[in-house]
Design a protein around this motif. Sequence first.
Motif, mmCIF file in Angstrom:
data_model
loop_
_atom_site.group_PDB
_atom_site.id
_atom_site.type_symbol
_atom_site.label_atom_id
_atom_site.label_comp_id
_atom_site.label_asym_id
_atom_site.label_seq_id
_atom_site.Cartn_x
_atom_site.Cartn_y
_atom_site.Cartn_z
ATOM 1 N N PHE A 70 7.090 3.901 26.294
ATOM 2 C CA PHE A 70 5.698 3.458 26.155
ATOM 3 C C PHE A 70 5.425 2.498 27.310
ATOM 4 O O PHE A 70 6.064 1.444 27.415
ATOM 5 C CB PHE A 70 5.469 2.763 24.815
ATOM 6 N N ILE A 71 4.496 2.880 28.153
ATOM 7 C CA ILE A 71 4.236 2.119 29.365
ATOM 8 C C ILE A 71 2.961 1.304 29.222
ATOM 9 O O ILE A 71 2.066 1.661 28.439
ATOM 10 C CB ILE A 71 4.127 3.063 30.587
ATOM 11 N N PRO A 72 2.828 0.191 29.945
ATOM 12 C CA PRO A 72 1.592 -0.606 29.873
ATOM 13 C C PRO A 72 0.408 0.150 30.458
ATOM 14 O O PRO A 72 0.518 0.812 31.495
ATOM 15 C CB PRO A 72 1.923 -1.857 30.684
ATOM 16 N N ALA A 73 -0.724 0.063 29.787
ATOM 17 C CA ALA A 73 -1.973 0.686 30.245
ATOM 18 C C ALA A 73 -3.126 -0.252 29.931
ATOM 19 O O ALA A 73 -3.168 -0.869 28.860
ATOM 20 C CB ALA A 73 -2.185 2.039 29.575
ATOM 21 N N ARG A 74 -4.045 -0.395 30.878
ATOM 22 C CA ARG A 74 -5.177 -1.285 30.673
ATOM 23 C C ARG A 74 -6.126 -0.714 29.623
ATOM 24 O O ARG A 74 -6.351 0.492 29.550
ATOM 25 C CB ARG A 74 -5.933 -1.496 31.985
ATOM 26 N N MET A 75 -6.680 -1.625 28.837
ATOM 27 C CA MET A 75 -7.662 -1.222 27.841
ATOM 28 C C MET A 75 -8.997 -0.944 28.517
ATOM 29 O O MET A 75 -9.333 -1.568 29.531
ATOM 30 C CB MET A 75 -7.821 -2.305 26.779
ATOM 31 N N GLU A 76 -9.733 -0.023 27.959
ATOM 32 C CA GLU A 76 -11.017 0.335 28.536
ATOM 33 C C GLU A 76 -11.971 -0.850 28.472
ATOM 34 O O GLU A 76 -12.114 -1.504 27.437
ATOM 35 C CB GLU A 76 -11.616 1.525 27.788
ATOM 36 N N GLY A 77 -12.629 -1.132 29.606
ATOM 37 C CA GLY A 77 -13.578 -2.215 29.677
ATOM 38 C C GLY A 77 -12.970 -3.583 29.856
ATOM 39 O O GLY A 77 -13.657 -4.588 29.697
ATOM 40 N N GLY A 133 -1.262 12.983 17.986
ATOM 41 C CA GLY A 133 -2.105 13.606 19.002
ATOM 42 C C GLY A 133 -1.475 14.772 19.717
ATOM 43 O O GLY A 133 -2.152 15.410 20.541
ATOM 44 N N LEU A 134 -0.202 15.111 19.436
ATOM 45 C CA LEU A 134 0.452 16.227 20.135
ATOM 46 C C LEU A 134 0.277 17.551 19.409
ATOM 47 O O LEU A 134 0.209 18.596 20.061
ATOM 48 C CB LEU A 134 1.948 15.937 20.308
ATOM 49 N N ASP A 135 0.233 17.533 18.078
ATOM 50 C CA ASP A 135 0.181 18.772 17.311
ATOM 51 C C ASP A 135 -1.248 19.194 17.018
ATOM 52 O O ASP A 135 -1.578 19.636 15.918
ATOM 53 C CB ASP A 135 0.959 18.605 16.004
ATOM 54 N N ILE A 136 -2.129 19.043 17.983
ATOM 55 C CA ILE A 136 -3.500 19.524 17.879
ATOM 56 C C ILE A 136 -3.797 20.368 19.101
ATOM 57 O O ILE A 136 -3.021 20.395 20.064
ATOM 58 C CB ILE A 136 -4.505 18.361 17.761
ATOM 59 N N ASP A 137 -4.919 21.081 19.053
ATOM 60 C CA ASP A 137 -5.254 21.989 20.157
ATOM 61 C C ASP A 137 -5.408 21.232 21.471
ATOM 62 O O ASP A 137 -4.887 21.650 22.512
ATOM 63 C CB ASP A 137 -6.531 22.761 19.818
ATOM 64 N N LEU A 138 -6.129 20.134 21.455
ATOM 65 C CA LEU A 138 -6.300 19.312 22.645
ATOM 66 C C LEU A 138 -5.477 18.045 22.479
ATOM 67 O O LEU A 138 -5.809 17.175 21.666
ATOM 68 C CB LEU A 138 -7.778 18.964 22.850
ATOM 69 N N CYS A 139 -4.384 17.983 23.220
ATOM 70 C CA CYS A 139 -3.493 16.834 23.085
ATOM 71 C C CYS A 139 -4.219 15.551 23.477
ATOM 72 O O CYS A 139 -4.962 15.511 24.458
ATOM 73 C CB CYS A 139 -2.252 17.028 23.967
ATOM 74 N N LYS A 140 -4.004 14.523 22.687
ATOM 75 C CA LYS A 140 -4.616 13.226 22.945
ATOM 76 C C LYS A 140 -3.543 12.191 23.216
ATOM 77 O O LYS A 140 -2.442 12.277 22.683
ATOM 78 C CB LYS A 140 -5.463 12.788 21.736
ATOM 79 N N PRO A 141 -3.849 11.217 24.056
ATOM 80 C CA PRO A 141 -2.866 10.153 24.303
ATOM 81 C C PRO A 141 -2.697 9.286 23.062
ATOM 82 O O PRO A 141 -3.606 9.168 22.236
ATOM 83 C CB PRO A 141 -3.461 9.377 25.472
ATOM 84 N N TYR A 142 -1.561 8.677 22.965
ATOM 85 C CA TYR A 142 -1.247 7.814 21.843
ATOM 86 C C TYR A 142 -1.037 6.400 22.361
ATOM 87 O O TYR A 142 -0.187 6.165 23.211
ATOM 88 C CB TYR A 142 0.003 8.323 21.117
ATOM 89 N N PHE A 143 -1.833 5.460 21.817
ATOM 90 C CA PHE A 143 -1.760 4.063 22.236
ATOM 91 C C PHE A 143 -1.314 3.198 21.059
ATOM 92 O O PHE A 143 -1.660 3.470 19.902
ATOM 93 C CB PHE A 143 -3.120 3.571 22.755
#
Length: 622
Positions: free
Chosen positions: A511-518, A554-564
Amino acid sequence: MNQYVALDNIRQELTLRTIPAITLWNRLEARPRTDNFDRALKAEVRDALWMLTKQWQMGEFRGDDAGSPVTSKIHMSTTKLSKYVAGNHDVQVFDDTVPLEAKAEQRPIPFTIDTQKVSLDIRLLMGRQWLKMIASTGNFKTAYVTKYAISIPDITDKNDVMVTAHREAWQQVAATAQRCMDGYELYIYLKSDAAHHAYDTIPMTPVQQDAIDILAGKFIIWYEKLYYQPLDPENNAWKPDFLEYQFGCSAPQGSGEKVLTADQYCDGHLDWYSVDIDPLSTTLGDTGVPVAPPKTYTRSFIPVPVTFDGMPDTRWWTFENGRTNFGNINPGTTDLGKLLLMEFGLVFANDWFLLPFTLDAGSIANIKGMSVTNVFGERYWIEAAGKGLDDDWNKWSMFTLNTKGNLGELTDPGLLVLPVTPKILESKPLEEIRFIRDETANMVWAIEHTVPLMTGASKRGSEAADELRKRYQQLLDKDISDGTVVSPVPVYKADIRYQVMNGVPENWIPFIPARMEGSNRSIRLQRAAMPRILNGDAAKPEKIRPRTTLLREGLDIDLCKPYFINEEEVPRAGTNVYQSYQRSRWYNGGVCTWLGIRKQTGRGEGHSGLAFDQTIPVKKAE
């Protein structure tokens, strides 16, 4: 008059008996004059003045409040929880037919991870139950086993590597394939469309079809009663980014509602302290079902002194029960609860009186007023000891609900009785994740300490990761030997070689650091992936995917989504999260079983050994 006689050797004198005055006794017995012990057991005291002086010395004549309560009248109101909401989903009617823990913690049982079918044990259980139910309608066992068969894993197919990589899973699947029925596939077929019937594509008479339809309804009820799961898999209270449950409930109050929210429930022990009053919310929403208004009561009581084991007697010169010894309690410096218990039991034992009032589970009680009359006819008006501002540090109260925020709210005097179970049986973890901070690599690792197998059992994550990697390497080596895959053999002319990065075990998910939106400063943790680097693999490395449902968000859906995950959810000490089956018996006599998640504090930081830009010595062939 006897004169003093000095003996040089008393042992010799006793042996020779030279002095008759020295007598030996082996046993002394009293000679009672009567066989009546009544007077002896009375322990009579002749000096009454001595008793009075001891009472004066111990302060028994000094009284601060000589009037004991004899009657009391209470005016109170009660209301019941009527609405429930899981997270940010739709509001529901509050259901007290199951424990609130089951309602809040319920999670769907995973039957598919990625493209691999799992939970074979439950699939076989459902299949055996269905074949047992239809045994009296005819001989249809072979037809159902053929239609809902368990497929045989292909040892050469990478899609079945999750089964073939583990010997115990491979053996059990191979033993049941084409021999047993997959009952879950029948359940999904029946639930997917109301027009589906259990006898579809299976020839039988109309009478048998009617009997099968009745049994199909009973089969669905049986399974849904066996495991308590959300009807909508997405409609549950688990918040993956917080690693906690969040839910709310409300009860009618006046013209509105009293809204209670639980924002940080994760330890599995649900009670009144798990929820807070939300003063900014006036309602949870409309369920379309009318709710019962609050009820008011006016009751008269005769106060009864509180008694308990180990209670000091209120008068001196009375033998007390020694089964409970408060003096044997050794509280720590921070153990406030034990200190309060000791003070209550030893100092204020005779200052408490009991006025019983029975409340239903799921009720909120408010005492509007209370009057007490003592033995002298004096009447007192009793108010709550913890009244005042909710955030006032100079007050003390117990069993009172906290009010969210700091807007000068008054303390809520209500007593909440949640419909919770006192005891829960817990299975071994089906999945267990250990989040640790790796300051050397500047990231957080989610270590899959326990992973589920296809059979429904669990296995240590390090062993499963090692077996899976070896299985991928075996398939690659076989393709290379067959000529399907061409593997270039590197030739090193120097004694050292350059390595971009090394690897970590496959059960370590980064799990890598990622800036929050805004925001330019706040960060959160985003799930990443490590490459699966195999010896001799010239193709682009595949990404290592998590094997647990807790990390596959978020991986086991049609459109994979990131997990935060919010950064504060993984402190320096780390965090342990595990998923296991919970079982409890409710007050209606029924048994409730559900899949729940727990969160605990970790054991500190760790180091994965991940390194970049290394010079590695070249092993030369001998």
